[in-house]
Design an enzyme around this catalytic site. Structure first.
Site, PDB file in Angstrom:
ATOM      1  N   SER A   6       0.839  -1.195   0.000  1.00 40.64           N
ATOM      2  CA  SER A   6       0.000   0.000   0.000  1.00 40.64           C
ATOM      3  C   SER A   6       0.880   1.255   0.000  1.00 40.64           C
ATOM      4  CB  SER A   6      -0.959  -0.050   1.194  1.00 40.64           C
ATOM      5  OG  SER A   6      -2.005   0.870   1.023  1.00 40.64           O
TER       6      SER A   6
ATOM      7  N   ASP B 212     -10.195  -5.672  -2.755  1.00 39.01           N
ATOM      8  CA  ASP B 212      -9.572  -4.615  -1.955  1.00 39.01           C
ATOM      9  C   ASP B 212     -10.458  -3.371  -2.025  1.00 39.01           C
ATOM     10  OD1 ASP B 212      -7.923  -2.444  -1.169  1.00 39.01           O
ATOM     11  OD2 ASP B 212      -6.115  -3.512  -1.811  1.00 39.01           O
TER      12      ASP B 212
ATOM     13  N   HIS C 194      -7.317  -6.084   1.314  1.00 34.69           N
ATOM     14  CA  HIS C 194      -6.128  -5.236   1.506  1.00 34.69           C
ATOM     15  C   HIS C 194      -5.327  -5.655   2.751  1.00 34.69           C
ATOM     16  CE1 HIS C 194      -4.091  -1.564   0.218  1.00 34.69           C
ATOM     17  NE2 HIS C 194      -4.055  -1.110   1.447  1.00 34.69           N
TER      18      HIS C 194
END
Lengths: 279, 279
Positions: free
Chosen positions: B148, B224, B257
């Site tokens: 991320s 996600d 995620h």
């Protein structure tokens, strides 16, 4: 009736966390369950129970246990229950080693604990029934393991219900709670001062009293700070030798009591259980 | 000078957590480092850097990343830095996506952040020098990855220092912070309103401006929740196609995620890096 708290795809399967109202503990109970990708075939799959140690919830092993890859490869359902009832109405103890987070997998007989602290019956009957109803679990193929207080839980539940489990193992278990400070404190509060009542929740005492399983796998770190005072694997070795139980006790050089130790040997244990569950 | 916060044996090696005073951030900084068992031979070993995402410290991947087994098998040192400076004297932002836990791997130029928020220089020079002095690390063999915001960090640091890294990969990276809400907020506060200054910290802009690496591996979950608004891997795919960068972008069906996603594909990434580090 179970409520889904969360699910996430992991290693091709589903890591879930679930909540339900327990008739045994009189509280809501949370557990985690990993369903491997083989569940998509519609087959019922074998179940590995993992009982956690002092202060833990389902979350510790779920986050740090590194079991999903091995379960996904071998088609194993992995169930991680909580270690005690929880909630504002549940009586607690003093310290981390008694009360909430420290149920010791017993059915308490002493006030004020007897109402809620029924982790033995919860794991013996209620939770297996719930899992069988809600997941594609083959309850004719169950294994059990655990860490520290949870190793104590795994060994005692297996010894008292040998027909239920094809295999039992433990990571750094408390093997003789009647003979060590952690166990003396907790069993005294939960079961009272008559020590004869403790023997049903003491691995070494159960074996002395005739309980049997065919074989046991135990890993124990040599740098575990609880080794000498609380864990005493030599007491298990002696009891198994006398009872002719096939104990594989591996003293792992330099390992401590943490999930770094557990996760290192988790795959070994799951392989060992899978060999017996898939026979 | 580093201080050892903790060490534990894991998968035959040592998982450590260390603290040091940083000249770049003006604060104490903590990082974790896994030293695989091959270090016992006295050889210097290749290094994989893992940069974490918003809200994380070194601890998230250290506990949940499931990297140690793969590093132990392949002789990889694994370093997990923090995501920002910390401490009562460090200015913070509003929300989880800016300030502490959200350094975005930049050298801030705007008050009051410029003094402490120097994660780019910290990772470019200071921490590598510290690691080389204190651990058996072969700094001629480095790889970098991240998740991320940390995927953004890995890609931008690799693109700006291509000779330093033999390989770069990312898990669900922010690839174009200048074009998404997370990045617009953070880069605006750290670097000011002149967007031309943001391009040095934007993977897609860096590639447009001529920065190059030979190849990139990216895994991205299709479930996600940040995919469409914050991550936009299609922008990376377009930029790499135009620049003839060999991008392997794997859209992983049903993954979110979380670390359940990261830990599922961690071994794949470490295998991919090891192939390039051991060439």
């Amino acid at each position: 009736m179970i409520e889904t708290v969360s699910t996430a795809k992991a290693h091709g399967g589903t890591q879930g966390v679930y909540r339900h109202r327990s008739r045994e503990t009189g509280t809501e109970m949370v557990f985690s369950l990993y369903l491997p990708p083989q569940a998509e075939s519609g087959a019922r799959l074998p179940v590995v129970w993992y009982l956690s140690g002092l202060t833990c919830t389902h979350a510790n092993v779920t986050e740090k246990g590194e079991y999903r890859r091995a379960c996904a490869e071998r088609g194993l359902i992995f169930v991680a229950p909580d270690t005690s009832p929880r909630g504002d109405n549940v009586p607690d103890g003093e310290g981390y080693d008694f009360g909430k987070g420290a149920g010791f997998y017993v059915d308490a007989t002493q006030d004020p604990f007897a109402r809620n602290y029924r982790m033995y019956s919860y794991l013996k009957d209620e939770l297996p029934e719930l899992i069988e109803r809600n997941f594609p679990a083959d309850m004719s193929r169950q294994a059990i393991t655990g860490h520290s207080m949870g190793g104590h839980g795994a060994l005692t539940i297996a010894l008292r219900n040998p027909a239920r489990f094809r295999s039992v193992s433990a990571f750094s278990p408390i093997v003789a709670p009647s003979q060590v400070p952690w166990g003396e404190k907790a069993l005294g509060f939960y079961l009272g001062s008559d020590r004869s009542a403790w023997r049903a929740y003491d691995t070494v005492a159960l074996i002395e009293d005739g309980a049997r399983v065919a074989e046991i796998l135990v890993d124990q770190g040599t740098s575990d700070t609880f080794l000498e005072q609380e864990l005493k694997p030599e007491l298990l070795a002696n009891a198994c030798a006398k009872a002719r139980i096939d104990l594989t006790l591996r003293m792992q050089e330099g390992y401590d009591h943490s999930y770094y130790f557990i996760s290192t040997f988790m795959e070994d244990h799951l392989r060992w259980h899978a060999e017996r569950l898939h026979r």
